[in-house]
Write an enzyme that holds these catalytic residues in place. Structure first.
Site, PDB file in Angstrom:
ATOM      1  N   ASN A 140     -33.482 -28.528  -6.474  1.00 32.68           N
ATOM      2  CA  ASN A 140     -33.324 -28.677  -7.968  1.00 32.68           C
ATOM      3  C   ASN A 140     -32.244 -29.963  -8.502  1.00 32.68           C
ATOM      4  O   ASN A 140     -31.433 -29.954  -7.814  1.00 32.68           O
ATOM      5  CB  ASN A 140     -32.553 -27.361  -8.410  1.00 32.68           C
ATOM      6  CG  ASN A 140     -32.339 -27.326 -10.026  1.00 32.68           C
ATOM      7  OD1 ASN A 140     -31.360 -26.801 -10.478  1.00 32.68           O
ATOM      8  ND2 ASN A 140     -33.403 -27.490 -10.778  1.00 32.68           N
ATOM      9  N   ALA A 173     -30.247 -19.804 -19.363  1.00 29.38           N
ATOM     10  CA  ALA A 173     -29.898 -18.716 -20.288  1.00 29.38           C
ATOM     11  C   ALA A 173     -30.238 -19.105 -21.645  1.00 29.38           C
ATOM     12  O   ALA A 173     -30.081 -20.261 -21.992  1.00 29.38           O
ATOM     13  CB  ALA A 173     -28.368 -18.733 -20.182  1.00 29.38           C
ATOM     14  N   CYS A 227     -24.098 -21.308 -12.227  1.00 27.96           N
ATOM     15  CA  CYS A 227     -23.716 -21.671 -13.721  1.00 27.96           C
ATOM     16  C   CYS A 227     -22.487 -22.219 -13.960  1.00 27.96           C
ATOM     17  O   CYS A 227     -21.626 -21.447 -13.528  1.00 27.96           O
ATOM     18  CB  CYS A 227     -23.978 -20.317 -14.732  1.00 27.96           C
ATOM     19  SG  CYS A 227     -23.561 -20.511 -16.204  1.00 27.96           S
ATOM     20  N   ARG A 255     -34.509 -27.988 -17.136  1.00 29.48           N
ATOM     21  CA  ARG A 255     -34.616 -28.596 -18.578  1.00 29.48           C
ATOM     22  C   ARG A 255     -35.672 -29.397 -19.054  1.00 29.48           C
ATOM     23  O   ARG A 255     -36.128 -29.416 -20.166  1.00 29.48           O
ATOM     24  CB  ARG A 255     -33.302 -29.378 -18.770  1.00 29.48           C
ATOM     25  CG  ARG A 255     -32.064 -28.414 -18.744  1.00 29.48           C
ATOM     26  CD  ARG A 255     -30.689 -29.169 -18.551  1.00 29.48           C
ATOM     27  NE  ARG A 255     -30.702 -29.574 -17.299  1.00 29.48           N
ATOM     28  CZ  ARG A 255     -29.985 -30.791 -16.871  1.00 29.48           C
ATOM     29  NH1 ARG A 255     -29.133 -31.314 -17.793  1.00 29.48           N
ATOM     30  NH2 ARG A 255     -29.864 -31.125 -15.564  1.00 29.48           N
TER      31      ARG A 255
END
Length: 412
Positions: free
Chosen positions: A268, A41, A168, A293
C-alpha cells in the site's frame, strides 16, 4: 494543505509482461483479483464500497457505468474445497463479469465503541450488503480483551475476515495508543494478536506502517510476529507514522517484509495508476495491492488495473463518464438516507472534480448547498453545461475555507 497527488511519484517502470496477480488467498477467503480497497475513515461506508465495486467492472468504453438497481443483479460464486468450509465470494455482474476490486474493507471502527454499544445500535458500525462479499471489517484499539470481543462481534455479523489497524496516524487515535501509536509497543501488539486469533475462526490480518519514525522501523519484526501468532496476512503502508502522507512510500520495505514471511503480503502507498500497481508488484514481489485515496479521485482505478492486465491498455473516463459516476454515487447516498450524506457529497466533489474545467465553481456551489438533493441539483446543472459546451474555459479560483477542503480524513 498539501494534496497527496502533489507528492513526487515513483518513476520506475515495471518490467514488460508484469501484472497484478489474478488472485490472493487469505486463509479460506479467495480474493480475485488481488486488489483491495483500503479502509478509510469517513469514506468507505457501505455506499462508497458498493459504488467502487460496481465501478470496477470492466465494460466497453462507450458504456456509462451505473449502480445495480438491487443486489439481485450480482451473483455470488462460493469457492469450496478443503476440510474447512470456504467463506470466500467472488462477485460477478449479470454478464458474468468479475469486478476489478477483489476485497472491500470497512471504515476503521473503534473496538471499544463496538464492544460497549448495544446490539440494536451496532448496525451503525457494521452495515453491509450481500453484494459486498468478500468484505473485511477493520478494528482499532489497544486493549486485547476488547479487541478480541469485538472481533467476535464482527465474525457473528457475517464478515469474511477481520483486520487490525496499526497504521492510522491521526492524533486523536494515536493519543489513545491506537492505530500507529501501538507501533511503539510490540509486546502489547503480540498480546492483541494472540487474543484475537484465539477468539475468532475467520481470517485475521493486520495493516501497519513502517514504524513510528525512521529511527524505529519495526515492519519486518512485526510481520514475523504476526505470522508466528497465526495471522493470515499482512498489509504494509510503506511510510512511517511521522511521514503521514508526505514524501514517497518506500516500497523497498514491502519487499523486505515479503522476504521475511510466508503469509500473504499486500502493498500500500503511492498507487495512482495501473502502472504504479504493476511496478509495486514487480519491485516488491507482494501478493496483492491496496488502494485508498486514489479510489476517491479515480473510482475507475480497479477497473483500469484489470483492463491493463487483460489487454495491456486501459480506458480513461470521459466527462460524460464523470458526470454519470458522480451522479450515481450521490443518488446512492440520497437513496440510502445515510447520516451525514451532504458532508460526504461535498468531500467527494473536492476529490472527484480535481482537474475538471470549471471544477472550482462546482465545488463552491456544492459547499453552499445544505441538502443532498440540492447538491445533486448543482452537479447536474454543472455537467449539463459542461457537456453542452457552456462551461467556463478558465478555472475561477474561488477560495474555499480550509476546513471544507480537508481531503485527507482517511486512515489508510
Amino acid at each position: 494543505m498539501k494534496k497527496f497527488w502533489e507528492n513526487p511519484a515513483n518513476t520506475t517502470v515495471a518490467p514488460q509482461g508484469a501484472k497484478v496477480p489474478e488472485s490472493l488467498q487469505i486463509g479460506n477467503v479467495r480474493i480475485a483479483p488481488a486488489t483491495v480497497l483500503a479502509p478509510m475513515a469517513g469514506v468507505t461506508d457501505t455506499v462508497f464500497r458498493r459504488f467502487i465495486r460496481n465501478a470496477s467492472f470492466v465494460r466497453p468504453p462507450e458504456e456509462i457505468m451505473s449502480a445495480p438497481e438491487d443486489a439481485a443483479e450480482l451473483s455470488q460464486e462460493r469457492i469450496g474445497g478443503g476440510a474447512e468450509p470456504s467463506s470466500s465470494a467472488v462477485f460477478k455482474n449479470k454478464d458474468n463479469e468479475i469486478s476489478g476490486c477483489g476485497l472491500l474493507m470497512t471504515e476503521f471502527t473503534s473496538a471499544d465503541g463496538l464492544f460497549r454499544t448495544r446490539e440494536s445500535k451496532r448496525k451503525r458500525y457494521l452495515t453491509f450488503y450481500e453484494d459486498e462479499h468478500p468484505i473485511s471489517a477493520q478494528l482499532f484499539g489497544s486493549d486485547p480483551y476488547t479487541l478480541a470481543e469485538s472481533a467476535k462481534i464482527v465474525e457473528d455479523a457475517g464478515f469474511d475476515s477481520v483486520d487490525l489497524n496499526l497504521g492510522c496516524p491521526a492524533k486523536r487515535v494515536v493519543k489513545c495508543n491506537g492505530g500507529s501509536g501501538l507501533l511503539k509497543d510490540l509486546p502489547v501488539i503480540k498480546t492483541i494478536f494472540e487474543s484475537v486469533r484465539v477468539a475468532v475462526k475467520i481470517p485475521f490480518t493486520v495493516k501497519f506502517r513502517l514504524g513510528w519514525d525512521d529511527k524505529n522501523i519495526v515492519c519486518v519484526p512485526l510481520a514475523k510476529m504476526a505470522e508466528d501468532c497465526g495471522l493470515n496476512g499482512v498489509a504494509l503502508h510503506a511510510r512511517t507514522r511521522e511521514q503521514g502522507y508526505s514524501g514517497n512510500a518506500r516500497w523497498e520495505w514491502i519487499a523486505a517484509v515479503k522476504d521475511a514471511v510466508k503469509i500473504p503480503v499486500v502493498g500500500n502507498g503511492d498507487i495512482r495508476t495501473p502502472e504504479d500497481a504493476i511496478a509495486m508488484v514487480a519491485q516488491t514481489g507482494c501478493d496483492g495491492v491496496m488502494i485508498g485515496r486514489t479510489a476517491a479521485s479515480n473510482p475507475w482505478i480497479f477497473r483500469q488495473i484489470r483492463q491493463h492486465a487483460e489487454t495491456g491498455r486501459y480506458d480513461q473516463p470521459t466527462e460524460a463518464d464523470r458526470y454519470q459516476m458522480i451522479r450515481t454515487y450521490f443518488k446512492m447516498l440520497v437513496d440510502e438516507t445515510m447520516h451525514g450524506s451532504p458532508g460526504k457529497m461535498k468531500q467527494f466533489v473536492a476529490w472527484f472534480t480535481h482537474g475538471i474545467p470549471g471544477g472550482n465553481a462546482l465545488r463552491r456551489a456544492c459547499y453552499d448547498a445544505h441538502t443532498g438533493p440540492a447538491i445533486l441539483e448543482s452537479v447536474e446543472r454543472f455537467f449539463e453545461e459542461l457537456l453542452n459546451g457552456h462551461a467556463q474555459e478558465q478555472e475561477q479560483h474561488i477560495p474555499i475555507p480550509e476546513a471544507e477542503m480537508d481531503l485527507l480524513p482517511a486512515c489508510d
